[in-house]
Design a protein around this motif. Structure first.
Motif, mmCIF file in Angstrom:
data_model
loop_
_atom_site.group_PDB
_atom_site.id
_atom_site.type_symbol
_atom_site.label_atom_id
_atom_site.label_comp_id
_atom_site.label_asym_id
_atom_site.label_seq_id
_atom_site.Cartn_x
_atom_site.Cartn_y
_atom_site.Cartn_z
ATOM 1 N N HIS A 75 10.176 2.579 1.680
ATOM 2 C CA HIS A 75 9.789 1.455 0.822
ATOM 3 C C HIS A 75 11.059 0.799 0.281
ATOM 4 O O HIS A 75 12.031 1.490 -0.038
ATOM 5 C CB HIS A 75 8.932 1.982 -0.343
ATOM 6 N N VAL B 197 4.215 9.202 9.587
ATOM 7 C CA VAL B 197 3.360 8.320 8.791
ATOM 8 C C VAL B 197 3.509 8.730 7.329
ATOM 9 O O VAL B 197 3.040 9.787 6.919
ATOM 10 C CB VAL B 197 1.890 8.417 9.227
ATOM 11 N N THR B 198 4.202 7.900 6.562
ATOM 12 C CA THR B 198 4.493 8.194 5.157
ATOM 13 C C THR B 198 3.550 7.413 4.267
ATOM 14 O O THR B 198 3.352 6.207 4.454
ATOM 15 C CB THR B 198 5.946 7.822 4.816
ATOM 16 N N GLU B 199 2.970 8.103 3.282
ATOM 17 C CA GLU B 199 2.103 7.472 2.291
ATOM 18 C C GLU B 199 2.646 7.790 0.902
ATOM 19 O O GLU B 199 2.601 8.938 0.460
ATOM 20 C CB GLU B 199 0.661 7.973 2.427
ATOM 21 N N GLY C 119 5.161 11.346 -2.783
ATOM 22 C CA GLY C 119 4.371 10.985 -1.620
ATOM 23 C C GLY C 119 4.383 12.078 -0.570
ATOM 24 O O GLY C 119 4.952 13.158 -0.775
ATOM 25 N N ALA D 67 3.825 12.898 4.028
ATOM 26 C CA ALA D 67 3.932 12.348 5.378
ATOM 27 C C ALA D 67 3.352 13.331 6.385
ATOM 28 O O ALA D 67 3.320 14.547 6.141
ATOM 29 C CB ALA D 67 5.387 12.044 5.721
ATOM 30 N N ILE E 18 2.720 2.393 2.517
ATOM 31 C CA ILE E 18 2.545 3.085 3.796
ATOM 32 C C ILE E 18 3.575 2.583 4.798
ATOM 33 O O ILE E 18 3.809 1.375 4.917
ATOM 34 C CB ILE E 18 1.125 2.869 4.355
ATOM 35 N N GLU E 19 4.176 3.514 5.513
ATOM 36 C CA GLU E 19 5.093 3.184 6.596
ATOM 37 C C GLU E 19 4.865 4.164 7.737
ATOM 38 O O GLU E 19 4.654 5.355 7.509
ATOM 39 C CB GLU E 19 6.550 3.261 6.136
ATOM 40 N N ALA F 32 2.513 7.957 -3.024
ATOM 41 C CA ALA F 32 1.395 8.147 -3.945
ATOM 42 C C ALA F 32 1.592 7.406 -5.248
ATOM 43 O O ALA F 32 0.644 6.816 -5.791
ATOM 44 C CB ALA F 32 1.185 9.637 -4.217
ATOM 45 N N ARG G 43 0.821 -1.214 0.000
ATOM 46 C CA ARG G 43 0.000 0.000 0.000
ATOM 47 C C ARG G 43 0.856 1.267 0.000
ATOM 48 O O ARG G 43 0.312 2.365 -0.070
ATOM 49 C CB ARG G 43 -0.928 0.014 1.221
#
Length: 278
Positions: free
Chosen positions: A196, A223-225, A236, A238, A167-168, A227, A165
């Protein structure tokens, strides 16, 4: 070796005047990443130093800053930081910051500082429910991490890791007990490319950092997302929270993916650290 003082703190340029917005950052080992014999100042440290100089020059708190990483600072012993106000008024100012060494231009920052008062404060973002760092394992060290470079200056523990996903969630704490202020949080935000397996050992093109508020020394949850991966780059964002769930900052970044992905490695020391953008 753990740095006892913030290694991103800047000093008035001895060849200029602080009131003219000119500062220097003596490059020390804790500010650097990269392999032995070829270290360079981590981009997050450069951003932290630029913010530190900017807040001194403007005498105002940071609102946001965006940095372009133009070239790595291999071999630089001192960074020269020049701050100039370009617009704004008495409560909020728009500034530009250039980071150089001699004829070499390393980074350029655009930023805004100040505050409009009086103002109401309301935080919409909420920290996700994750385990406390005391209950978690340390994040694997960077293969070039040592106990005296930037990687050794922080302790990091993984709360969530979902590569499918993108996400980390990672808890980070300064081993020296530095406060969670704008410069330190900006530094933490540049661990983006460690989120990632496909992005590790990539290089950052830019980073944007939006400062909400500071917090006392302690853990910060990032919280890293991610994209998207596209055209050989990753994009992305965070969010960064204090232990009590308070939102401290938000950030985003574009990075260049490495040509050869680093899927995993075996740590060669017990140093707690992070994957940087070395």
């Amino acid at each position: 070796m753990i740095a006892k003082a913030p290694f991103w703190h800047t000093l008035p340029d001895p060849h200029g005047h602080a009131d003219a917005g000119r500062f220097i950052l003596p490059v020390t080992r804790p500010a650097t990443v990269g392999p032995d014999g070829n270290p360079f100042v981590m981009g997050g440290v450069a951003l932290a130093a630029g913010i530190d100089a900017l807040q001194q020059a403007s005498e105002m708190p940071l609102l946001w800053a965006t940095i372009q990483f133009l070239a790595p600072s291999h071999g630089a012993e001192t960074l020269e930081i020049s701050c100039e106000q370009l617009g704004g008024g008495r409560s909020i100012g728009q500034w530009a910051v250039d980071i150089t060494s001699g004829e070499r231009h390393f980074q350029r920052i655009s930023a805004a500082v100040g505050a409009r008062e009086p103002s109401d404060s309301h935080i919409f973002a909420r920290m996700p429910a994750v385990p406390h760092p005391d209950d978690l394992e340390q994040k694997l060290p960077d293969p070039n991490g040592t106990d005296d470079n930037l990687i050794g200056q922080v302790e990091r523990r993984v709360a969530l890791d979902d590569p499918d996903r993108g996400i980390e969630a990672v808890w980070t704490r300064s081993r020296a007990g530095f406060a969670l202020d704008a410069p330190f949080l900006a530094l933490v935000s540049d661990f983006f490319l460690g989120a990632h397996p496909r992005t590790r050992t990539g290089s950052s093109l830019d980073a944007t950092f939006r400062f909400i508020q500071a917090a006392p020394p302690g853990w910060v949850l990032t919280v890293t997302e991610l994209a998207a991966f596209d055209r050989g780059t990753v994009s992305g964002q965070a969010r960064h929270y204090a232990e009590d769930g308070t939102l401290l900052a938000i950030s985003s970044q574009t990075g260049v993916l490495p040509r050869v992905p680093v899927e995993h490695w075996e740590p060669d020391s017990a140093i707690g650290g992070a994957i940087g953008n070395a």
